[in-house]
Design an enzyme around this catalytic site. Sequence first.
Site, short mmCIF file in Angstrom:
data_model
loop_
_atom_site.label_atom_id
_atom_site.label_comp_id
_atom_site.label_asym_id
_atom_site.label_seq_id
_atom_site.Cartn_x
_atom_site.Cartn_y
_atom_site.Cartn_z
CB SER A 136 2.35 -5.21 15.86
OG SER A 136 1.80 -6.99 16.20
CB VAL B 40 -3.89 6.12 7.28
CG1 VAL B 40 -4.34 6.48 8.15
CG2 VAL B 40 -3.95 5.15 6.90
CE1 TYR C 290 -1.31 -5.79 11.76
CE2 TYR C 290 -0.10 -7.61 13.05
CZ TYR C 290 -1.12 -6.46 13.31
OH TYR C 290 -1.55 -5.95 13.65
#
Lengths: 79, 257, 278
Positions: free
Chosen positions: C166, C87, C179
């Site tokens: 998340s 992606v 992240y």
Amino acid sequence: MDKLIDIVNRAIEDYGFRQIAQWSPEDVVEMWDLTNEEAGVLTGPIKMALDMLPIPVEPDDYISEKARFRQIIDKALRT
Amino acid sequence: MADRLKNKVAIIVGGATGIGRATALRFVKEGAMVMIADRNVSEMEKTLQLSRQYGSDVDQVVVDVSKWNQVENMVDVTMRRYGRVDVLVNLAAVLMLTGPLVEVEERQWDMIMDINLKGSFFTMKATIPHMIKTGGGSIINVASSAAIDAFTRSLPYNVSKAGLQHLTNVAAGEYTSQGIRINCVIPGSVDTPQARGSTQSHESIKNSMLRHPMGRIGKPEELANVILFLASDEASYVSGSTYIADGGAQNSGRRNY
Amino acid sequence: MIISVKKPDLDKLLIRLYAHNNMPGRLNNKVCLITGGASGIGRAVTIRFLEEGGTVVVVDRNRAAIKETLEIARTVSTKVESIEADVSKLDQVENMIRSTVDKFGHLDVLVNGAGVLVLTQEAEHVEEREWDLIMNTNLKGLFFCCKYALPEMVRSGGGSIVNIASITGIQGYSRSLPYSVSKAGVIHLTFVLANQYTRRGVRVNAVAPGSIDTHQARGSSQSVGALDIVAQNHPMKRIGKASEMAEVILFLASEESSFISGETILADGGSWAGGGHV
């Protein structure tokens, strides 16, 4: 050589990075500026060895795994 | 379908009208044994009759949640009828319009707080020990977008709903480890008698529909779906969460989880 | 004619028949594209969506995981396909959306599950390539999946996008700053996309999982014992299952959440409410 060692060391300690090395090697080749020969080692013998690693590699095994991968790289670059 | 709440006993507090009625009907359709609790006797009777089209394990109990003895009675009646409580849905609330802060009367403050905040505290206090005994349960507190948006026509209502949301978080912190999942649902504009009554005009409902991203306000059944999800075992890893169901209205870009 | 069937197989068969005959699937007639659909939460979503009657296109860059997932998935339903794509490569993203729509005529559900977690040192030591590797997949890649899917969804009258964020995007995560920043970006992207597209019939939501038992979580914990410690400190005394996240994602993908858009749903088993940490 040093670049490949850096890459496998990261892949041994970090499963997230390992997956990139396994499945998006072109990104690694570009970002680490690998030669064609090194790229071949990454997508060939290194990939095969990474596929067999446990998830995760336990910290106690880092030294032995890193040494084993170093041998794989040495051998591949010599041939 | 029709078995997502099989063998579960649910008390739906404020179950007579609006989102409560839709929730009662949905729960019965999904195989739950339902105790409808409300102080509105006539509407509760209607909801009971409607529910019985889908199942026989449904009953009612009259309760004013601001009275501890009545809340205790509600839980006692449920325990005698069904022997356990697995799901508690707190929907009982009043919305009274008030003036700005300085003009809010003490009795307005008390009436709103007693039902919206103390009432849910009471129902949880009375129910949780039974849930712990049977190994757990799920509690869903239904607040309002007024908990996070500064809706300016009833300060006590805003504060009571903000309190309910935080009550949810703290209680989840205390009881998740004992098997009780506790979550909050925040409905935006939903087509209920309460909403129609409080906006005081058809015109203003029409206007809020036009402004809404979905070109409509929510249906009670859509909120019942959210409550069903949280009540069921499908939400087994969800606790201490807030589900905002406002159709994307996102009035002030606030953050809530 | 008597057909002999082993008891466990018979049970499975009956469950499946029951599922097909009596339960109107919650995703009947829906074409669902799941990026990162070959492992972890993505694989659980693939299986769950198939059980609910959806047609699933699994997108992943991990060829071995795709093969394994398809083997499992085909025991549930034959309505599953796969596309090998990364992606973070925009041409591959455009391709995967186009080929899905060419084949099935429409796209109804997009689950953005593709993500990478590379652990990093403190901020001053974060390398540009670490930042890029994470951002290119988790945020840029996810955005471009939305970009190409949205017009298709609008064209066919609406849809649902579910982004897998998340809890690290909410409370931070010091073992990988890029992240957690990428996941915070996903949460905000969800919010803005909903602002733009809810009125055009596309609901956009995110789920923020806590610690979930996946290869990724086990791998990044760097030791098998580490996750057990997380579990001991968790209010539920366990970490979550990928199948539990699949239920939340199914809820957001299906019509049951018809009045929810722009939201990030926390699914951490009460750990945040309980004062727990990632």
